[in-house]
Design a protein around this motif. Structure first.
Motif, PDB file in Angstrom:
ATOM      1  N   GLN A 160       0.786  -1.180   0.000  1.00 49.84           N
ATOM      2  CA  GLN A 160      -0.273  -0.120  -0.001  1.00 49.84           C
ATOM      3  C   GLN A 160       0.850   1.251   0.044  1.00 49.84           C
ATOM      4  OE1 GLN A 160      -3.566  -0.351   2.786  1.00 49.84           O
ATOM      5  NE2 GLN A 160      -2.431  -2.163   3.413  1.00 49.84           N
ATOM      6  N   GLY A 161       2.116   1.254  -0.024  1.00 44.62           N
ATOM      7  CA  GLY A 161       3.159   2.277   0.022  1.00 44.62           C
ATOM      8  C   GLY A 161       4.426   1.699   0.772  1.00 44.62           C
ATOM      9  N   TRP A 162       5.371   2.580   0.565  1.00 50.23           N
ATOM     10  CA  TRP A 162       6.625   2.217   1.084  1.00 50.23           C
ATOM     11  C   TRP A 162       7.150   3.596   2.025  1.00 50.23           C
ATOM     12  CZ3 TRP A 162       9.306  -2.306   0.809  1.00 50.23           C
ATOM     13  CH2 TRP A 162       8.631  -3.376   0.038  1.00 50.23           C
ATOM     14  N   VAL A 163       7.756   3.160   3.106  1.00 52.94           N
ATOM     15  CA  VAL A 163       8.052   4.259   3.937  1.00 52.94           C
ATOM     16  C   VAL A 163       9.753   3.823   3.806  1.00 52.94           C
ATOM     17  CG1 VAL A 163       8.385   4.873   6.274  1.00 52.94           C
ATOM     18  CG2 VAL A 163       6.336   3.869   5.352  1.00 52.94           C
ATOM     19  N   VAL A 164      10.682   5.200   3.826  1.00 54.85           N
ATOM     20  CA  VAL A 164      11.862   5.039   3.928  1.00 54.85           C
ATOM     21  C   VAL A 164      12.358   6.171   4.918  1.00 54.85           C
ATOM     22  CG1 VAL A 164      13.787   6.160   2.356  1.00 54.85           C
ATOM     23  CG2 VAL A 164      12.191   5.317   1.176  1.00 54.85           C
ATOM     24  N   TYR A 196      19.862   4.582   4.226  1.00 53.29           N
ATOM     25  CA  TYR A 196      18.097   4.285   4.263  1.00 53.29           C
ATOM     26  C   TYR A 196      17.870   2.896   4.175  1.00 53.29           C
ATOM     27  CZ  TYR A 196      18.125   9.548   3.794  1.00 53.29           C
ATOM     28  OH  TYR A 196      18.114  10.940   3.929  1.00 53.29           O
ATOM     29  N   VAL A 197      16.791   2.699   4.814  1.00 53.26           N
ATOM     30  CA  VAL A 197      16.221   1.272   4.858  1.00 53.26           C
ATOM     31  C   VAL A 197      14.520   1.632   4.204  1.00 53.26           C
ATOM     32  CG1 VAL A 197      17.590   0.161   6.486  1.00 53.26           C
ATOM     33  CG2 VAL A 197      15.163   1.668   7.225  1.00 53.26           C
ATOM     34  N   MET A 198      13.993   0.603   3.463  1.00 53.26           N
ATOM     35  CA  MET A 198      12.617   0.800   2.946  1.00 53.26           C
ATOM     36  C   MET A 198      11.691  -0.316   4.129  1.00 53.26           C
ATOM     37  SD  MET A 198      13.635   1.217  -0.846  1.00 53.26           S
ATOM     38  CE  MET A 198      11.916   1.340  -1.192  1.00 53.26           C
ATOM     39  N   GLN A 199      10.404   0.090   4.102  1.00 54.42           N
ATOM     40  CA  GLN A 199       9.514  -0.774   4.698  1.00 54.42           C
ATOM     41  C   GLN A 199       8.214  -0.519   4.230  1.00 54.42           C
ATOM     42  OE1 GLN A 199       9.892   0.930   8.719  1.00 54.42           O
ATOM     43  NE2 GLN A 199      11.054  -0.732   9.358  1.00 54.42           N
ATOM     44  N   PRO A 200       7.695  -1.808   3.846  1.00 55.61           N
ATOM     45  CA  PRO A 200       6.269  -1.471   3.390  1.00 55.61           C
ATOM     46  C   PRO A 200       5.352  -0.729   4.256  1.00 55.61           C
ATOM     47  CG  PRO A 200       6.662  -3.792   4.045  1.00 55.61           C
ATOM     48  CD  PRO A 200       8.118  -3.157   4.183  1.00 55.61           C
TER      49      PRO A 200
END
Length: 344
Positions: A160-164, A196-200
């Motif tokens: 539903q989107g990606w958080v950085v 940086y990391v990425m999380q759904p």
């Protein structure tokens, strides 16, 4: 007992702290100023405890007790000043973010000086500082955690989107949301500073636990709602509602105990950020230190949480129990005065 409270934002400029940790701190979301005021207020009511803090040449922290000492320091003198304050104290409370090794460095320095560390061990801080490594450790122990990826790793199909966010950031500092992974990856690639990391993006209710921990045991002080806003695709932490709900079936305390078993060395004040989903709580990150929710904790539980923490050092002394019926306390980080407001 004399306690040295190291609060980095009021001690020295951020560039001076680079020599204490590993570099410039990605910690703009860490509200140490608010937590310091609350901590000083709680300690001021405890007998036989003196406080020592660092402060730059522009005083901003009020002197709340005749037993509190503010030691002025120039930025270039910070290392010597920290060592001097640790030597003067019986115990050290590092009120600092995990970013770039800052909290770990102060924790280790305390142990090197053979002083009581009122916080988690350096190893525990290191284990939680990296959101990527922390997520892997929790996942390996079957603890529900938000999947976390490095930007260069293959990503699953769009959620539903990606958080950085910075891998070692504090709070909502430099945390952004994108509709698609492609846009998120491109944003990271355009940044000069990596890490940086990425999380759904996980749909649910953002919450936080306020814990007092010791030797694998945990006292669940509060279950809190977190208020988070999004503006220009960036997250902003607005505050929390302390003890806005209860751990009715003990699920959250069991979750906390599993986290403590996964990360040995968590001690004293610990926060666990999580999201309540339709499938249950999912851990977002573990904070091996005080969080902003502490500001409303004393008023909520009716007992000084710092007194409980200090009593835990003395095994022969028992603290007054937390009252069975807590109050909801709203903590608004934008408030200029008390930062405490009662929600009826």
């Amino acid at each position: 007992m004399k306690i040295f409270i190291f609060e980095h934002t009021h001690a020295v400029a951020p560039n001076a702290m680079a020599s204490v940790g590993n570099g410039a701190s990605s910690s703009s979301g860490f509200r140490g100023d608010i937590m310091l005021r609350s901590l000083l207020a709680d300690i001021a009511s405890i007998d036989a405890v003196d406080v020592l803090t660092l402060q730059d040449t522009a005083p901003r922290i009020p002197r709340l007790s005749s037993r509190s000492t503010l030691q002025s320091v120039q930025s270039e003198e910070v290392i010597d000043a920290i060592d001097d304050c640790i030597e003067q104290a019986d115990a050290v409370w590092p009120l600092a973010p995990e970013s770039n090794g800052l909290l770990e460095a102060i924790s280790k320095k305390t142990i090197q000086h053979n002083k009581i560390l009122l916080g988690s061990t350096g190893a525990a801080v290191r284990a939680t500082a990296s959101k990527y490594n922390n997520a892997l450790a929790l996942q390996a122990n079957d603890i529900p955690v938000v999947p976390t990826y490095k930007a260069q790793m293959p990503l699953p199909p769009d959620s539903q989107g990606w958080v950085v966010k910075p891998d070692d950031g504090a709070g909502c500092s430099d945390t952004h949301i994108f509709l698609h992974s492609k846009a998120a990856v491109e944003w990271v690639a355009a940044r000069e500073q990596g890490g940086y990391v990425m999380q759904p993006y996980i749909t649910g209710r953002p919450c936080n636990l306020s814990l007092l921990c010791r030797d694998g045991e945990v006292l669940l002080m509060a279950c809190n709602d977190q208020r988070v806003a999004v503006s220009d695709n960036q997250f902003h932490y607005m505050g929390s509602i302390v003890n806005s709900f209860e751990d009715a079936n003990g699920e959250l305390k069991r979750l906390a105990l599993r986290v403590l078993a996964t990360i040995p060395g968590l001690w004293g004040y610990v926060g666990i950020d999580f999201i309540v989903t339709e499938h249950g709580p999912v851990v977002l990150e573990v904070n091996p230190r005080m969080t902003v929710s502490h500001v409303g904790l004393h008023a909520s539980v009716g007992v000084n949480p710092i007194q409980i923490m200090l009593d835990s050092i003395n095994e022969n002394k028992r603290s007054v129990p937390i009252r069975s019926r807590t109050r909801k306390i709203s903590v608004d980080i934008g408030a200029r005065q008390s930062n405490r407001h009662v929600v009826e």
